[in-house]
Design a protein around this motif. Structure first.
Motif, PDB file in Angstrom:
ATOM      1  N   VAL A 161       0.840  -1.211   0.000  1.00 38.85           N
ATOM      2  CA  VAL A 161       0.000   0.000   0.000  1.00 38.85           C
ATOM      3  C   VAL A 161       0.867   1.249   0.000  1.00 38.85           C
TER       4      VAL A 161
ATOM      5  N   ILE B 140      -5.317   4.520  -0.007  1.00 38.82           N
ATOM      6  CA  ILE B 140      -5.487   4.104  -1.397  1.00 38.82           C
ATOM      7  C   ILE B 140      -6.480   5.015  -2.111  1.00 38.82           C
ATOM      8  N   ASN B 141      -7.593   5.295  -1.466  1.00 43.80           N
ATOM      9  CA  ASN B 141      -8.621   6.138  -2.086  1.00 43.80           C
ATOM     10  C   ASN B 141      -8.111   7.555  -2.333  1.00 43.80           C
TER      11      ASN B 141
ATOM     12  N   GLN C 263      -4.875  -2.808  -3.812  1.00 39.22           N
ATOM     13  CA  GLN C 263      -6.258  -3.162  -3.510  1.00 39.22           C
ATOM     14  C   GLN C 263      -6.342  -4.589  -2.966  1.00 39.22           C
TER      15      GLN C 263
ATOM     16  N   LEU D  81      -5.240  -5.209   0.782  1.00 39.17           N
ATOM     17  CA  LEU D  81      -6.142  -4.840   1.877  1.00 39.17           C
ATOM     18  C   LEU D  81      -6.689  -6.069   2.597  1.00 39.17           C
TER      19      LEU D  81
ATOM     20  N   ASN E  42      -7.917  -2.462   8.184  1.00 39.26           N
ATOM     21  CA  ASN E  42      -7.441  -1.814   6.953  1.00 39.26           C
ATOM     22  C   ASN E  42      -8.124  -0.485   6.642  1.00 39.26           C
TER      23      ASN E  42
ATOM     24  N   THR F 249      -7.112   1.680   3.475  1.00 38.85           N
ATOM     25  CA  THR F 249      -8.135   1.925   2.451  1.00 38.85           C
ATOM     26  C   THR F 249      -8.245   3.409   2.143  1.00 38.85           C
ATOM     27  N   GLU F 250      -8.193   4.233   3.184  1.00 42.82           N
ATOM     28  CA  GLU F 250      -8.262   5.684   3.009  1.00 42.82           C
ATOM     29  C   GLU F 250      -7.066   6.191   2.207  1.00 42.82           C
TER      30      GLU F 250
END
Length: 218
Positions: A32, A85-86, A69, A72, A78, A82-83
């Motif tokens: 990540v 990545i977004n 992705q 995760l 996660n 996740t935040e």
């Protein structure tokens, strides 16, 4: 003694599994982070360099995005990953949009004129009018004539020559469309627009030519 050995074996097994899980999670976190760093690094590359290597950059981005992705699933909690990545996805898409606008060459004067007369991207050098049909031809004439009317004082003689070329090509398309279900009402409306265009073209082209001759003499 035997029980102690079994207990020790189970303990080692549990520790081993925990260690494997920790390593797997660390690798996932690293994946990540690598994705986030890649996006930030792309934004710092010179536009000229990106222009020559953009396909490779996009391919590498897609690979890293997919890996991040998938990673995760190996991160227990996660939400933060996740935040990240977004946020990086949004950064990349915004940067890509800005870069694409810079990489695409600005249309020349002739294409700008065609875009104004017909709509952006509708008419290219091939002069293909296949997109004009019985349902939209009235609106096409309407935009064409009204655009000319609004800008008639700005056009050069060359502009008027291009306008006449496009107008005649549109008229030729109309002959085909008439056989494909053009309504009588739209036909009458188009006739009215043609009556408005003819003298406007004649007078203003003549004026543009006179103005150019005057400037040439000066």
């Amino acid at each position: 003694m035997k029980n102690l050995k079994i207990a020790a074996g189970i303990t080692l097994l549990v520790l081993g599994l925990t260690s494997c899980k920790d390593e797997k999670q660390e690798r996932a976190q690293k994946t990540v982070e690598n994705y986030v760093v890649y996006v930030d690094s792309v934004k710092n590359v010179a536009v000229a360099d990106l222009k020559d290597n953009w396909k490779s950059v996009e391919a590498e981005y897609d690979r890293r995005a997919q890996e991040a992705q998938a990673a995760l699933a190996d991160i227990k909690d996660n939400a933060a990953a996740t935040e990240k990545i977004n946020e990086s996805k949004i950064k990349y898409e915004e940067f890509k949009k800005e870069l694409t606008a810079q990489l695409v060459p600005a249309p020349g004067p002739k294409q700008q004129l065609r875009d104004a007369l017909f709509g952006a991207g509708k008419m290219g050098d091939d002069m293909n009018f296949s997109w004009v049909n019985a349902q939209n031809i009235h609106s096409v004439y309407q935009q064409f004539v009204h655009t000319v009317e609004d800008n008639k004082d700005k056009y050069s003689r060359e502009d008027w020559d291009e306008i006449k070329l496009m107008y005649e090509a549109l008229d030729s398309r109309k002959n085909t469309v008439e056989k494909e279900g053009l309504s009588a009402e739209d036909n009458r409306k188009i006739a009215g627009l043609k009556i408005k265009f003819a003298p406007m073209y004649k007078i203003n082209r003549m004026g543009a030519k006179s103005e150019e001759n005057k400037e040439a003499k000066e």
